[in-house]
Write a protein that holds these residues in place. Sequence first.
Motif, PDB file in Angstrom:
ATOM      1  N   ALA A   1      29.104  23.528  25.746  1.00 53.76           N
ATOM      2  CA  ALA A   1      29.478  23.121  27.109  1.00 53.76           C
ATOM      3  C   ALA A   1      28.361  23.462  28.098  1.00 53.76           C
ATOM      4  O   ALA A   1      28.052  22.658  28.984  1.00 53.76           O
ATOM      5  CB  ALA A   1      30.777  23.798  27.517  1.00 53.76           C
TER       6      ALA A   1
ATOM      7  N   ASP B   1      36.077  22.819  26.555  1.00 52.42           N
ATOM      8  CA  ASP B   1      37.235  22.229  25.881  1.00 52.42           C
ATOM      9  C   ASP B   1      38.019  23.357  25.214  1.00 52.42           C
ATOM     10  O   ASP B   1      37.624  23.877  24.181  1.00 52.42           O
ATOM     11  CB  ASP B   1      36.766  21.211  24.838  1.00 52.42           C
ATOM     12  CG  ASP B   1      37.931  20.526  24.146  1.00 52.42           C
ATOM     13  OD1 ASP B   1      38.959  20.304  24.816  1.00 52.42           O
ATOM     14  OD2 ASP B   1      37.809  20.233  22.940  1.00 52.42           O
ATOM     15  N   TYR B   2      39.112  23.761  25.839  1.00 56.53           N
ATOM     16  CA  TYR B   2      39.921  24.880  25.346  1.00 56.53           C
ATOM     17  C   TYR B   2      41.229  24.329  24.800  1.00 56.53           C
ATOM     18  O   TYR B   2      42.131  23.989  25.556  1.00 56.53           O
ATOM     19  CB  TYR B   2      40.170  25.870  26.487  1.00 56.53           C
ATOM     20  CG  TYR B   2      40.887  27.138  26.076  1.00 56.53           C
ATOM     21  CD1 TYR B   2      40.290  28.047  25.227  1.00 56.53           C
ATOM     22  CD2 TYR B   2      42.159  27.411  26.545  1.00 56.53           C
ATOM     23  CE1 TYR B   2      40.923  29.210  24.850  1.00 56.53           C
ATOM     24  CE2 TYR B   2      42.821  28.565  26.181  1.00 56.53           C
ATOM     25  CZ  TYR B   2      42.197  29.463  25.324  1.00 56.53           C
ATOM     26  OH  TYR B   2      42.842  30.614  24.950  1.00 56.53           O
TER      27      TYR B   2
ATOM     28  N   GLY C   1      41.883  21.417  23.595  1.00 57.59           N
ATOM     29  CA  GLY C   1      42.144  20.053  24.032  1.00 57.59           C
ATOM     30  C   GLY C   1      42.194  19.830  25.527  1.00 57.59           C
ATOM     31  O   GLY C   1      42.279  18.698  25.975  1.00 57.59           O
ATOM     32  N   SER C   2      42.162  20.890  26.324  1.00 54.63           N
ATOM     33  CA  SER C   2      42.188  20.676  27.780  1.00 54.63           C
ATOM     34  C   SER C   2      40.938  21.287  28.410  1.00 54.63           C
ATOM     35  O   SER C   2      40.529  22.390  28.047  1.00 54.63           O
ATOM     36  CB  SER C   2      43.448  21.292  28.392  1.00 54.63           C
ATOM     37  OG  SER C   2      43.437  22.684  28.232  1.00 54.63           O
ATOM     38  N   PRO C   3      40.330  20.561  29.380  1.00 49.37           N
ATOM     39  CA  PRO C   3      39.138  21.106  30.044  1.00 49.37           C
ATOM     40  C   PRO C   3      39.513  22.323  30.895  1.00 49.37           C
ATOM     41  O   PRO C   3      40.435  22.261  31.702  1.00 49.37           O
ATOM     42  CB  PRO C   3      38.635  19.954  30.902  1.00 49.37           C
ATOM     43  CG  PRO C   3      39.747  18.967  30.966  1.00 49.37           C
ATOM     44  CD  PRO C   3      40.684  19.236  29.850  1.00 49.37           C
TER      45      PRO C   3
END
Length: 186
Positions: free
Chosen positions: A82, A44-45, A47-49
């Motif tokens: 992760a 999760d960077y 808010g986006s995978p």
Amino acid sequence: MTVADAKKIAEQKMQKSIENLKADLAKVRTGRAHTGLLDHVMVDYYGSPTALSQVANLTLIDARTIGVQPYEKKMGAVIEKAIREADLGLNPSTQGEMIRVPTPPLNEERRKEMVKLVKSEAEDAKIAVRNIRRDANESLKKLLKDKACSEDEERRAQDEVQKLTDKFVVEIDKIVADKEKEVLTV
């Protein structure tokens, strides 16, 4: 579309099936560490995978340990979480800015599970190749029906498609035998 086009398309699709099989088998864990194990780990960077390789540098520290060096210091905990949640049976630990991911040795039972997984992937690839053969044969029959080729041409083309199918099935068996040997090697 011509008979040659149908054969060429079938061969290209079968080759793609082989490449997909190789990519899937690269993810199967063997006794040694390799960075390919973490290829499909998503982080999760903001808010986006994002793929792990996009947010960290992956290296091999030794035969059983992968080193993960985050590009940003604050990403360490997110990356560690992760990897842990990726269901790979790996337990990362942070040492300073470096995350060490030791790969535990595989026991006999786990190796047998991996061989079953490899055989399952191989069967999926064989099914894909056979489906491609079926599609090619259907397009050849359509060409015959549309009178774009003769019955002899269609028959010869079907035989050639069958030979292609046999060739790719043998290649799949060889790839799987090699991977099986690699997994069972202690």
